[in-house]
Enzyme design. Structure first.
Site, short mmCIF file in Angstrom:
data_model
loop_
_atom_site.label_atom_id
_atom_site.label_comp_id
_atom_site.label_asym_id
_atom_site.label_seq_id
_atom_site.Cartn_x
_atom_site.Cartn_y
_atom_site.Cartn_z
N TYR A 162 44.07 60.76 57.72
CA TYR A 162 43.94 59.32 57.59
C TYR A 162 42.96 58.96 56.46
CZ TYR A 162 42.85 54.47 58.49
OH TYR A 162 42.66 53.13 58.32
N LYS A 180 48.48 52.54 55.38
CA LYS A 180 49.06 52.55 56.73
C LYS A 180 50.56 52.32 56.67
CE LYS A 180 44.81 50.91 58.95
NZ LYS A 180 43.96 49.73 59.17
N TYR A 222 45.08 41.86 58.41
CA TYR A 222 43.97 41.82 59.35
C TYR A 222 44.08 40.57 60.23
CZ TYR A 222 42.23 45.23 55.95
OH TYR A 222 42.09 46.29 55.11
N VAL A 245 40.91 46.92 52.00
CA VAL A 245 39.56 46.42 51.66
C VAL A 245 39.16 46.71 50.22
CG1 VAL A 245 38.55 46.38 53.96
CG2 VAL A 245 38.53 48.50 52.63
N SER A 300 43.75 50.41 53.58
CA SER A 300 44.69 50.08 54.68
C SER A 300 46.15 49.95 54.23
CB SER A 300 44.27 48.77 55.34
OG SER A 300 43.20 48.99 56.21
#
Lengths: 325, 325, 325, 325
Positions: free
Chosen positions: C199, C75, C251, C269, C72
């Protein structure tokens, strides 16, 4: 003096004619589904109505012989076929039988209610799950029990409209989204693409209002086909199917149909309605021994149900005392 | 040789006895509702079953004469009373007839679906709305049509259990939350406290399984009371009521009852079940002309339905072919 | 007497060492992500910490040189790359900048909030949308601006871990579901498979804690790379990026990080945390002119954040007064 | 040559004047809140702006001295007061610090996320919970710490506008719904009516833009009041408060404020905005040592934020480099 069977049939047919004429103009209040070209090209003024009597008569009026694709009505056939070949318990392990009040293509409940089991087989998530369960690896194999069941009842193998299938297939983003969500949660019993191809093909099966009347007569009569004198579907499966039609068959207007019409029915965005009259009429009522109704009126309302078709069904239920409650 | 009426009745009663004995032990799988003391003190092993036949017989077995509070079963009476005195259109302006799949006390849908109209009168939000509609300013006035309707049918004025009412009233935080939400959105036709008092009082009305059987016989027979030979409730209202019982009557297991039992029924957390058999049985079936079922078994499952009561109802529907589909 | 730069650096490094030793044992409270084999095989006791100072020093401790996939954290890079090459307005047409409180992979909001625009680029739905916007038809073309940006900052082209990519790609059911939903609503600017491949590949880019520290130093310093003396990313884009890291970067614990740590940070993660210290320290504070933090501790908590890494970051923020509030 | 303090102040004030003139006309794009009469009667063209400098100056422009009720801005004061008197841990046991993306009055999350703990103290559910925690039985007792805190900072006891309070109190259906839901789930630490009265009264506290500037200066400076040279609120509490303002302070536009303005701020539907500039400016920036901003512009946008006020705040942040990122 009693009327002869021919006279009775004739009076039924006259009544059907009257309804098609009376309600056809209301089609203008709806619109043909437009998300794929083939549906948008339907004639919005069409209105066909058939009713099949267990004595072998099929009364017809209006555009009863215009072919159209089953769309969501195929969910009923898919459910019965899967229960017949896989066993109902196996199917109910993966799909529940609870109505939701949500839109047919809603995904929220799959996330909000753990473990994400689809609530019933009449919404897209449930129907795709059912399609995934059918035996065989290839989509064609999985589709076979559905086509076979229809062939047994109709006496002819129904066509899949390849044109409609192709359009559905190419624009099925939301169904793909649902299918991948189901796959993630372990409810899909096949690959996503296979399950979706089966589902999209079953939606593209072509029928007429007459065909729907014949199919629903079998469902109405607990799986027994009075024309052929044969049990086509196990009784127990048709009981559950009729309950699902009543509680979840008409999209977000299912409750209103149960409350104000009271006949198990399933609609599709192509404008078809298939309704089953259980053989439980009051003494003396015309369809006391049950019956099957097929309607086609492609102009649909905002919920997705045929505008004129729903009007006919409602009048029919009142006129002939078909309300099961 | 035909059996006499007495013999038939006797055989029905024997059957009821057998069921109470057979299913009573399963109460151990459930638990009495514990959110207020009066409910928690019920005897979980109690199981009473009654069935009222249109010919005037009421067959009874087990603890058929133990009084208990109606709880959610009162939603059915409230809806019929409001429709009778206000007109069904007026009621349906403020509450829809669509099943939801949500918990009976869920508030999410009131916010998520504009304009926040409650989905049906069998969930708390809908039932409180219906209570608010009843005529009169004071809660006692509003409660009157409900008590009157029951008095007309039962031949005696039912009691409101003040003890239960007080407990309900004091702990009704969630119902208050629902009621204020409804008030905000303009669906409540009375003050929040008035509507809630009516609702809490109607939930606290005391009945027996025998009473439920008599009430449901009237609902089953389209509002006609065969004992007194009088139309008690307009036919149209009872049709909608039976549809609501079938689609939304058993909390989150409503769909399963429709699918696997097929009899319109409403349950309450006190362990009561009231089921109406429409007079549409197949020729030769024992309750072809309809019937009313009252059951009491206070040990309930996680959804809120009587464990042993549900088992009796299921067996009964199969044994006597009561499934309306 | 002032301490020399070398002495200061040495004291910082000692401090980092102390933290790695102090918090490493807490890894036992978490677990490595297990949804793909490559992540599950990480050593849960690893803990690497780096801090890059605008003066050119990079202090390091523990397993600062163990490569891991960004997950993540990518991103952030994807968002900055898309804004740089497409213009920020174009990106913000398709993705909002509002925190949600939902899980990173939640789909509910896409249906519940019309028109289904993803709420921010730090949740999967938003990040996939951003990936779809990158120029070029082929996934490799779309990935290029991301790899280029990293290459410019790190001075070497980062590797995509093909093994991890393959695993991600094959198990990405939920991301596929999100992507098809976005496609349906018109927010995806490329084909679903292309967007997902970009992605999944960006998630599989391999970095070390040292790399993260260098990248975040550039973000911290409004896009300026003090090592190379060059503006790497437009200032405006990094401001928005830091705000997104603070409000949505950790998160469902993003709010807690803002409240109790107060440093813009993004986690993955795989156990990485990248935190940017804006050059706005109080007079006399050690990182008054900003700094970049890179942390790696693969044992993650239930929310998805590195257990030991979070502890180091928290202590660091307190010890060096890094809280921006 | 250095400018004197007076010259600097004069130039700041001129700048504020220019902004009020420049952005006042944009008020026409908004509307005064209309849910209670007192708010609807505000003059939509009013625009007052104040900025408090730690050196003791308060610069003012426009309608800086018009009193208005705090509304949601009081959530900030309530949170700090409760943390000060009850301890922050006690408060955070009952309310989380996560942003939601939902409307300020949304109830969905209380049901959807077990156990129904409100997500943060800047939404109504969280603020009512915080009010319930304040010590004392009577609403007047509970309100006292809030009024005291304001009195300590402002040097005068603020008034509660009884007219506004009465209107709020009578129409607070949605807040009552939230409060009863919280009560049901055990998060409310007082009776529903008590908690709501405290909350409604705190919303009705009257302030001016100047008051807001003074309050936010204290928040900005970690609880220290530079005017009085005293610590008013524990440092740790103000850190969390500023984080909450940044992540959740501007209703559904909180993320956009963080991304495009970058200053912790809280707005109210009466048109007030209170923004705190942490003392972390870049060297040489005008408010390097922090500052407090108070704005009043009663014409609000659809989200609930002052139209002209937001424009001033945005320009101010850019012009004076106040963005904390």
């Amino acid at each position: 003096m009693e009327r002869t069977l021919g006279e009775i049939e004739c009076s039924f047919t006259q009544q059907l004619h009257q309804w098609t004429e009376q309600f056809r103009p209301y089609s203008a209040q709806g619109k043909c589904a437009a998300y794929i070209p083939a549906l948008a090209e339907a004639n919005p003024e069409h209105l066909g109505v058939c009713i099949a009597h267990p004595n072998g008569q099929v009364m017809k009026a209006g555009e009863w012989d215009i072919p159209f694709t089953m769309q969501s009505i195929s969910k009923v056939i898919g459910f019965m076929a899967a229960c017949s070949v896989c066993g109902m318990e196996e199917v109910l392990n993966r799909v529940d039988v609870e109505p939701t009040g949500d839109a047919f293509n809603s995904i929220i409940r799959l996330e909000a209610h753990k473990p994400g089991k689809p609530f019933n087989p009449m919404i897209n998530a449930g129907a795709i799950t059912v399609s995934s369960l059918l035996p065989g690896k290839e989509p064609a194999d999985k589709l076979e029990p559905i086509l076979s069941l229809l062939e047994k009842i109709l006496g002819k193998r129904p066509l899949v409209n390849e044109n409609v299938f192709k359009s559905e297939w190419e624009t099925a983003y939301l169904n793909r989204s649902l299918a991948y969500y189901l796959k993630q949660n372990g409810f899909l019993a096949a690959g996503v693409e296979e399950a979706l191809e089966v589902y999209s093909r079953q939606c593209s099966i072509q029928v007429t209002a007459e065909d729907l009347a014949k199919i629903s007569l079998v469902i109405a009569d607990d799986g027994f086909d009075p024309f052929q004198g044969k049990q086509m579907i196990p009784r127990r499966i048709t009981k559950v199917t009729k309950a699902l039609m009543l509680t979840c068959g008409m999209y977000n207007a299912s409750g209103k149909l149960a409350a104000f019409v009271g006949v198990p029915a399933k609609s599709g965005v192509s404008g078809g309605i298939m309704a089953a009259i259980p053989p439980r009429g009051r003494r003396g009522a015309p369809f006391q021994e049950g019956g099957g109704i097929g309607i086609y009126g492609p102009a649909i309302d905002q919920v997705g149900n045929s505008v004129s078709g729903l009007m006919v069904l409602k009048d029919m239920a009142e006129h002939w005392d078909l309300n099961i409650f």
